[in-house]
Write a protein that holds these residues in place. Structure first.
Motif, mmCIF file in Angstrom:
data_model
loop_
_atom_site.group_PDB
_atom_site.id
_atom_site.type_symbol
_atom_site.label_atom_id
_atom_site.label_comp_id
_atom_site.label_asym_id
_atom_site.label_seq_id
_atom_site.Cartn_x
_atom_site.Cartn_y
_atom_site.Cartn_z
ATOM 1 N N HIS A 124 -6.124 0.155 -1.699
ATOM 2 C CA HIS A 124 -7.458 -0.402 -1.228
ATOM 3 C C HIS A 124 -8.519 0.422 -2.488
ATOM 4 O O HIS A 124 -8.347 1.606 -2.462
ATOM 5 C CB HIS A 124 -7.832 0.200 -0.104
ATOM 6 N N HIS A 129 0.617 -1.448 0.043
ATOM 7 C CA HIS A 129 -0.050 -0.019 -0.033
ATOM 8 C C HIS A 129 0.841 1.266 -0.009
ATOM 9 O O HIS A 129 1.859 1.350 0.539
ATOM 10 C CB HIS A 129 -1.010 -0.049 1.378
ATOM 11 N N HIS A 131 2.228 -1.306 4.733
ATOM 12 C CA HIS A 131 1.574 -0.018 4.701
ATOM 13 C C HIS A 131 2.615 1.192 5.154
ATOM 14 O O HIS A 131 2.097 2.051 5.238
ATOM 15 C CB HIS A 131 0.455 -0.265 5.820
ATOM 16 N N ASP A 138 -4.297 3.941 2.469
ATOM 17 C CA ASP A 138 -3.926 4.068 3.699
ATOM 18 C C ASP A 138 -2.342 3.413 4.018
ATOM 19 O O ASP A 138 -1.864 3.369 5.154
ATOM 20 C CB ASP A 138 -4.537 3.134 4.716
HETATM 21 MN MN MN Z 1 -5.041 -1.112 4.872
#
Ligand code: MN
Ligand code: AMP
Ligand code: MN
Ligand code: MN
Length: 298
Positions: A40, A10, A251, A15
């Motif tokens: 996402h 990500h 992330h 996020d």
């Molecule tokens: Mn996430």
């Protein structure tokens, strides 16, 4: 050395906390050869990542992690890999999910306000910097304001089912998500299957429905799976005749799951998706595509 794949990550387009170009540079530093950016419900970071990947000499796989509502109340994540990011059916589907996210973020703001937490939507928007808003952006705001000490605690207190900042999802159906991915020429993957807290029977049912819809890949190795879960998912993958994927679900540096470049090996009883003929054909098609516009500013 074998080719290192990380097929789930990500950026700030959803996020994650690194920009797409920063993420690609980090992946390169950590000796990853093939990286999928799977934000996402959007592909807004792909072009920037693609340009950077070409610069540093890394293969970028265009992906997305699609939110799906399954059964009465489960949210399941389906990763699409090797997507044609100009495919109108895919883009229209993702657009609908982003509109739902927009509405949901307003609703989360209102529900937190009712609990005496003011300014949460504005705070989350600041963290999202103009990109689509997720629960992680609310989490960062709540931590900054001192409502919790870290990601784990803030989710548990405010953002999971039954808590004030949780709004039930009206995401894509499993059928829609697979339809969008297949229309865009990609492979569909059930992301982090051990995270859904499904009984063995329900998980088998999910896999059955997924396979009936033409889905073929299970994310066996995930940054959010324990060693035990990897072994269990590997067995399930091989029993069901699915291909296996591997992704960190990275992330950013404060990620609760796993650092970039630390993925365990694919268990020997699994057939990696990247060795399949569908994958090899998709990579050839993707290599022929030139992103048709400049990177989007994020
Ligand atoms: Mn996430
Ligand atoms: P959303 O798609 O906006 O509902 O947010 C889902 C994201 O929240 C996941 O992809 C994770 O990044 C994060 N997340 C979900 N549950 C947790 C948790 N318990 N702790 C930390 N992060 C979480
Ligand atoms: Mn996920
Ligand atoms: Mn993810």
């Amino acid at each position: 050395m074998s080719v290192q794949h990380d097929l789930h990550s990500h950026s700030t387009a959803s996020d994650g906390s690194l920009r797409p170009s920063e993420l690609v540079r980090l992946a390169k530093l950590r000796n990853i050869d093939v990286l999928a950016l799977t934000d996402h419900d959007n592909i807004d970071g792909i072009r920037e990542a693609w340009f950077e990947a070409a610069k540093v000499g890394l293969q970028l796989v265009a992906g997305a992690e699609i939110s799906v509502s399954w059964g009465r109340s489960k949210t399941i994540h389906i990763v699409g890999l090797n997507l044609d990011i100009d495919n109108p059916i895919l883009l229209k589907g993702l657009q609908r999910l982003c509109e739902f996210r927009q509405w949901r973020s307003e609703e989360i703001g209102l529900r937190l306000a009712k609990k005496g937490i003011e300014g949460a939507l504005a705070g989350a928007r600041t963290f999202a910097r103009g990109n689509i808003i997720g629960r992680v952006h609310f989490a960062r705001f709540l931590i900054e304001q001192g409502y919790a000490k870290d990601m784990k605690q803030v989710f548990k207190r405010y953002l999971v089912q039954g808590k004030p900042g949780y709004v039930p999802g009206d995401w894509a159906t499993l059928e829609e998500a697979l339809d969008w991915i297949h229309n865009a020429g990609g492979q569909a993957v059930i992301a982090h299957p051990a995270r859904y807290r499904l009984s063995a029977t329900r998980l088998r049912q999910l896999l059955g429905e997924f396979q009936d819809l033409g889905g073929s890949v299970l994310e066996v190795v995930s940054g959010s799976h324990s060693r035990d879960e990897i072994q269990r998912m590997a067995q399930l993958c091989s029993d069901c005749g699915l291909l296996a994927s591997a992704g960190s679900d990275y992330h950013g540096p404060e990620n609760p799951y796993m650092d970039m470049g630390k993925l365990p090996r694919m268990p020997a009883n699994c057939m990696p998706v990247w060795e399949s003929s569908a994958w090899i054909a998709s990579r050839k098609t993707q290599a022929a595509i030139t992103p048709n516009s400049l990177p989007l500013a994020l």
